[in-house]
Design an enzyme around this catalytic site. Structure first.
Site, mmCIF file in Angstrom:
data_model
loop_
_atom_site.group_PDB
_atom_site.id
_atom_site.type_symbol
_atom_site.label_atom_id
_atom_site.label_comp_id
_atom_site.label_asym_id
_atom_site.label_seq_id
_atom_site.Cartn_x
_atom_site.Cartn_y
_atom_site.Cartn_z
ATOM 1 N N LYS A 43 -49.175 12.495 2.856
ATOM 2 C CA LYS A 43 -47.700 12.535 1.933
ATOM 3 C C LYS A 43 -47.974 13.493 1.104
ATOM 4 O O LYS A 43 -48.061 13.733 0.116
ATOM 5 C CB LYS A 43 -47.511 10.847 1.145
ATOM 6 C CG LYS A 43 -46.423 11.204 0.782
ATOM 7 C CD LYS A 43 -45.102 11.470 0.584
ATOM 8 C CE LYS A 43 -44.008 11.046 -0.650
ATOM 9 N NZ LYS A 43 -42.431 10.649 -0.036
ATOM 10 N N ASP A 52 -46.020 5.456 -1.801
ATOM 11 C CA ASP A 52 -45.636 6.209 -0.473
ATOM 12 C C ASP A 52 -47.107 6.388 0.311
ATOM 13 O O ASP A 52 -47.161 6.415 1.485
ATOM 14 C CB ASP A 52 -44.916 7.776 -0.064
ATOM 15 C CG ASP A 52 -43.515 6.994 -1.129
ATOM 16 O OD1 ASP A 52 -43.168 5.780 -0.842
ATOM 17 O OD2 ASP A 52 -43.176 8.143 -0.682
HETATM 18 N N1 LIG Z 1 -35.923 -1.738 7.961
HETATM 19 C C1 LIG Z 1 -36.389 -1.721 7.106
HETATM 20 N N2 LIG Z 1 -36.640 -3.662 6.421
HETATM 21 C C2 LIG Z 1 -36.775 -3.280 5.166
HETATM 22 N N3 LIG Z 1 -36.513 -2.966 4.644
HETATM 23 C C3 LIG Z 1 -36.633 -1.433 3.944
HETATM 24 C C4 LIG Z 1 -35.917 -0.688 5.216
HETATM 25 N N4 LIG Z 1 -36.205 0.788 5.417
HETATM 26 C C5 LIG Z 1 -36.700 1.119 3.927
HETATM 27 N N5 LIG Z 1 -37.033 -0.125 3.743
HETATM 28 C C6 LIG Z 1 -36.994 -0.861 1.653
HETATM 29 O O1 LIG Z 1 -35.938 0.622 1.407
HETATM 30 C C7 LIG Z 1 -36.446 1.208 0.013
HETATM 31 C C8 LIG Z 1 -36.621 2.782 0.971
HETATM 32 O O2 LIG Z 1 -37.542 2.797 1.756
HETATM 33 P P1 LIG Z 1 -38.487 3.956 2.373
HETATM 34 O O3 LIG Z 1 -39.455 3.721 0.944
HETATM 35 O O4 LIG Z 1 -38.888 4.010 3.212
HETATM 36 O O5 LIG Z 1 -37.372 5.264 2.164
HETATM 37 P P2 LIG Z 1 -37.756 6.606 1.768
HETATM 38 O O6 LIG Z 1 -37.158 7.797 2.311
HETATM 39 O O7 LIG Z 1 -39.453 7.080 1.940
HETATM 40 O O8 LIG Z 1 -37.817 7.318 0.009
HETATM 41 P P3 LIG Z 1 -38.517 7.942 -0.850
HETATM 42 O O9 LIG Z 1 -37.293 9.015 -0.780
HETATM 43 O O10 LIG Z 1 -38.594 7.982 -2.183
HETATM 44 O O11 LIG Z 1 -39.519 8.878 0.033
HETATM 45 C C9 LIG Z 1 -38.222 0.889 0.084
HETATM 46 O O12 LIG Z 1 -37.933 0.051 -0.758
HETATM 47 C C10 LIG Z 1 -38.142 0.005 2.172
HETATM 48 O O13 LIG Z 1 -38.731 -0.951 1.438
HETATM 49 MG MG LIG Z 2 -41.043 7.644 1.001
#
Ligand SMILES: Nc1ncnc2c1ncn2[C@@H]1O[C@H](COP(=O)(O)OP(=O)(O)OP(=O)(O)O)[C@@H](O)[C@H]1O
Ligand SMILES: [Mg+2]
Length: 235
Positions: A43, A52
């Site tokens: 990351k 992350d």
């Molecule tokens: N399929 C899923 N089922 C349950 N919760 C999910 C799922 N996908 C994502 N989440 C939850 O939704 C939120 C956002 O997901 P994630 O952190 O993976 O997004 P991201 O795109 O990596 O965000 P960032 O831009 O902050 O890096 C988190 O709290 C994660 O735990």
């Molecule tokens: Mg993320």
């Protein structure tokens, strides 16, 4: 899975922030590891905290120090360029490339999570799309599964194409427990028709994925089922 390596990794971007990049990156890493691939995670830039990188490290079960997985950790939960400007330190892209080089020598395949979406600024004239070019990786786009996603996905695909980024597929992801309906059912076909990019996964919501350290074995079973590995030509 048919193991015949083409690229040495995958860059995971999304239609925006909080779409599921970390969860899907971790699921893919855990699944590849489970079939015997020596997979590393990165990351490169985080803003606000290092959660992350910790999630990815846990899912991939790697022992690299967090500051190698996540070399740039910005203080404020803002676009990287803005946080870096407030902190008074421009982001050192060369150091990201060096750390990526170190990890990609150690691993056969790297999963690299972006920051925000593809046009998010990292420095004044340097966007996530430029970072993708520097690392020379194909890209997987994560998009929401529900209403509103068609527009964001089409914009992301067109921007990637304009910038000559190779798109390997789109994964639709459900980030909350709301009941799914007609939009979720009809979006995959309409997105494929509009973008001509294959939908290579449709990941439903599961509360267990919200834990900071989900069980890697659960992730393997879940992502084996919800990613269409035969459409994701990684190997
Ligand atoms: N399929 C899923 N089922 C349950 N919760 C999910 C799922 N996908 C994502 N989440 C939850 O939704 C939120 C956002 O997901 P994630 O952190 O993976 O997004 P991201 O795109 O990596 O965000 P960032 O831009 O902050 O890096 C988190 O709290 C994660 O735990
Ligand atoms: Mg993320």
């Amino acid at each position: 899975m048919n193991i015949n390596k083409k690229d040495n990794g995958l860059f995971i971007t999304a239609t925006g922030t909080e779409i599921g990049k970390t969860v899907v990156s971790a699921g893919i890493a855990a699944t590849l590891k489970n079939v015997g691939i020596n997979v590393g995670v990165m990351k490169p830039i985080s803003s606000g905290d290092t959660s992350d990188a910790e999630y990815l490290k846990h899912a991939a079960q790697v022992d690299d120090p967090l500051n190698l997985i996540n070399p740039i950790s910005l203080r404020y939960p803002l676009a990287p360029s803005v946080s870096a400007r407030i902190e008074g330190i421009p982001i050192d892209i060369a150091s990201i490339e060096t750390m990526y080089g170190t990890l990609s020598k150690k691993y056969d395949f790297m999963i690299v999570e972006g920051v925000g979406g593809i046009a998010v600024p990292i420095n004044d004239d340097f966007l996530v799309s430029h970072l993708i070019h520097r690392l020379n990786l194909p890209t997987l786009i994560i998009a929401l599964s529900g209403l509103g996603t068609i527009n964001h996905t089409k914009l992301t695909v067109e921007f990637a194409r304009q910038n000559n980024i190779k798109i390997i597929g789109i994964v639709l992801n459900q980030i909350n427990a709301d009941t799914t309906g007609l939009a979720e059912q009809t979006n995959p076909e309409e997105i494929e028709r509009l973008t001509n990019v294959p939908i290579v996964g449709n990941v439903p919501y599961d509360k267990k994925l919200e834990s900071q350290y989900p069980d890697p074995q659960f992730m393997v079973e879940y992502f084996r089922q919800h990613i269409q590995w035969n459409k994701l030509h990684l190997f």
